[in-house]
Design a protein around this motif. Structure first.
Motif, PDB file in Angstrom:
ATOM      1  N   GLY A 342      11.449  -2.443  -6.610  1.00  0.00           N
ATOM      2  CA  GLY A 342      12.009  -1.304  -6.466  1.00  0.00           C
ATOM      3  C   GLY A 342      11.168  -0.310  -5.771  1.00  0.00           C
ATOM      4  N   THR A 343       9.887  -0.813  -5.607  1.00  0.00           N
ATOM      5  CA  THR A 343       9.082   0.221  -4.755  1.00  0.00           C
ATOM      6  C   THR A 343       9.360   0.721  -3.469  1.00  0.00           C
ATOM      7  OG1 THR A 343       7.056  -0.760  -6.063  1.00  0.00           O
ATOM      8  CG2 THR A 343       6.601   0.463  -4.366  1.00  0.00           C
ATOM      9  N   MET A 344       9.492   1.861  -3.515  1.00  0.00           N
ATOM     10  CA  MET A 344       9.869   2.504  -1.862  1.00  0.00           C
ATOM     11  C   MET A 344       8.776   3.651  -1.276  1.00  0.00           C
ATOM     12  SD  MET A 344      12.985   1.543  -1.336  1.00  0.00           S
ATOM     13  CE  MET A 344      13.571   2.752  -0.085  1.00  0.00           C
ATOM     14  N   VAL A 345       7.758   3.609  -1.756  1.00  0.00           N
ATOM     15  CA  VAL A 345       6.476   4.094  -1.433  1.00  0.00           C
ATOM     16  C   VAL A 345       5.477   3.214  -1.886  1.00  0.00           C
ATOM     17  CG1 VAL A 345       5.200   6.205  -1.228  1.00  0.00           C
ATOM     18  CG2 VAL A 345       7.634   6.579  -1.995  1.00  0.00           C
ATOM     19  N   VAL A 346       4.750   2.689  -0.637  1.00  0.00           N
ATOM     20  CA  VAL A 346       3.917   1.717  -0.807  1.00  0.00           C
ATOM     21  C   VAL A 346       2.338   2.075  -0.399  1.00  0.00           C
ATOM     22  CG1 VAL A 346       3.149  -0.689  -0.126  1.00  0.00           C
ATOM     23  CG2 VAL A 346       5.633  -0.185  -0.179  1.00  0.00           C
ATOM     24  N   ALA A 347       1.708   2.032  -1.337  1.00  0.00           N
ATOM     25  CA  ALA A 347       0.032   2.373  -1.062  1.00  0.00           C
ATOM     26  C   ALA A 347      -0.403   0.899  -0.539  1.00  0.00           C
ATOM     27  CB  ALA A 347      -0.698   2.916  -2.339  1.00  0.00           C
ATOM     28  N   ALA A 348      -0.792   0.954   0.695  1.00  0.00           N
ATOM     29  CA  ALA A 348      -1.416  -0.321   1.325  1.00  0.00           C
ATOM     30  C   ALA A 348      -2.332  -0.959   0.450  1.00  0.00           C
ATOM     31  CB  ALA A 348      -1.264  -0.305   2.743  1.00  0.00           C
ATOM     32  N   GLY A 349      -3.484  -0.322   0.145  1.00  0.00           N
ATOM     33  CA  GLY A 349      -4.521  -0.773  -0.456  1.00  0.00           C
ATOM     34  C   GLY A 349      -5.525  -1.412   0.622  1.00  0.00           C
ATOM     35  N   GLY A 350      -6.142  -2.542   0.085  1.00  0.00           N
ATOM     36  CA  GLY A 350      -7.067  -3.277   0.873  1.00  0.00           C
ATOM     37  C   GLY A 350      -6.464  -4.071   2.164  1.00  0.00           C
TER      38      GLY A 350
END
Length: 369
Positions: A342-350
């Motif tokens: 259900g994640t709709m805002v993704v912190a793309a990280g490494g």
């Protein structure tokens, strides 16, 4: 597990969206291209944008958004960086001021650079920018004393505010309904709320960044989804044990767009000083349990999973967009699993752009990158 892989996992999941954005910020400074140009196979190259804020447009289409850092810091010209970042692979840029310098002049220059960057491949004037300000959701009196911070940030032309340590629903309501809105009580198709906005009449700089007249700016510079025409998104971080107690009330506030659970901060609150130590040459904290065993992924601890689950559940109940870091590595933090959750805002990280490439292909995105 080798050190490189362990550090990658820690950056993407253990430290959470804050470190993820910091690493993405480093990428935007030149170690990777601003945008590889890779499009999902489902892309519509004749796409025409419907609104100014591309993130809200994507959410309305049921698509997750992907964000990165601004890349502004010592030795970086904010105007020139803004011009570069207009072409970023990311849908949104997190301009971090919680721990970064609270320099509104630099933020204005960054936004001016974005405006002059020539537009995005999707046809939008600029990527969405949201700011984490240095003021927090402590209590109502504190928030009332600091609404000026919200107005000053919005007057730079950004399209989002993300408040840290959202402890008191009254504080968040004050920042949202008072600090972020104009005093109009007659927005079409928009429910009235108890607090009246106190933004002042002039926002000429922000209107110029958006490419609209001052009057038009005042009519669309409102909170989405409270106002369906609104182009401003407001988010909160439920990232300590005080915020945990009020999460249901906070996420039910009308007009809230997104929320996260702050695993980096939550680990400090839930697992104590023994949970983090100097990482030495690796550059990242080494995380251990009470017995001294190294924990590769703190976000998988039962108390951390419980917090994430509560925030995610309340996001679904209140139709608020859930924010979480994601990775390209297999496991529960893999971007596809995060989207399924259900994640709709993704912190793309490494993983940076690679995370977004995988996610966009999975959701059959049509908007160009």
């Amino acid at each position: 597990m080798d050190i490189k892989k362990r550090d990658f996992l820690l950056a993407g999941a253990v430290l959470g969206a804050g470190v993820a954005a910091t690493q993405a910020m480093a990428q935007s400074r030149g170690s990777r291209p601003i945008n590889s140009g890779k499009q999902p196979s489902s892309v519509d190259l004749n796409y025409k944008p419907r609104r100014l804020n591309k993130c809200i447009e994507l959410w309305e289409d049921g698509q997750p958004i992907y964000y990165t850092g601004a890349g502004v810091g010592p030795g970086v010209d904010p105007y020139e960086q803004g011009k570069k970042m207009c072409k970023t692979w990311a849908d949104a840029i997190n301009y971090e001021m919680e721990h970064g310098c609270f320099d509104l002049k630099e933020l204005r220059e960054f936004m001016r650079g974005l405006k002059d960057g020539g537009g995005t491949r999707s046809g939008h004037r600029l990527p969405t920018v949201f700011v984490c300000p240095p003021v927090i959701g402590l209590d109502e009196a504190y928030a009332r004393a600091n609404t000026w911070v919200i107005e000053q940030i919005l007057c730079t032309g950004v399209m989002g505010i993300h408040i840290c340590h959202a402890r008191d629903p009254k504080a968040i309501e004050t920042y949202m309904h008072m600090g972020s809105r104009y005093p109009f009580q007659d927005f079409p198709n928009t429910p009235k709320v108890k607090m009246q906005g106190i933004r002042g009449n002039s926002a000429s700089y922000a209107a110029d960044i958006w490419g609209v007249s001052g009057g038009t700016y005042q009519h669309i510079a409102d909170l989405w989804p409270l106002n369906p025409r609104g182009e401003i998104m407001f988010g909160v971080k439920i990232e300590d044990t005080y915020a945990d107690k009020t999460v249901a009330q906070t996420l039910a506030i009308p007009g809230l767009a997104m929320a996260e659970w702050g695993p980096g901060d939550h680990n400090l609150w839930l697992n104590g000083y023994h949970g983090v130590e100097d990482g030495g040459l690796s550059g990242h904290p080494v995380v251990r349990d009470a017995s001294g065993k190294v924990i590769e992924d703190v976000s998988a601890l039962p108390n951390m999973e419980a917090v994430r689950g509560r925030v995610l559940a309340q996001c679904k109940t209140n139709k608020v967009m859930f924010l979480n870091a994601a990775e390209v590595e297999p496991g529960h933090n893999h971007v596809i699993q995060q989207i399924k959750d259900g994640t709709m805002v993704v912190a793309a990280g490494g993983g940076g752009e690679d995370v977004a490439i995988i996610g966009r292909e999975f959701t059959k995105r049509k908007m160009p990158v």
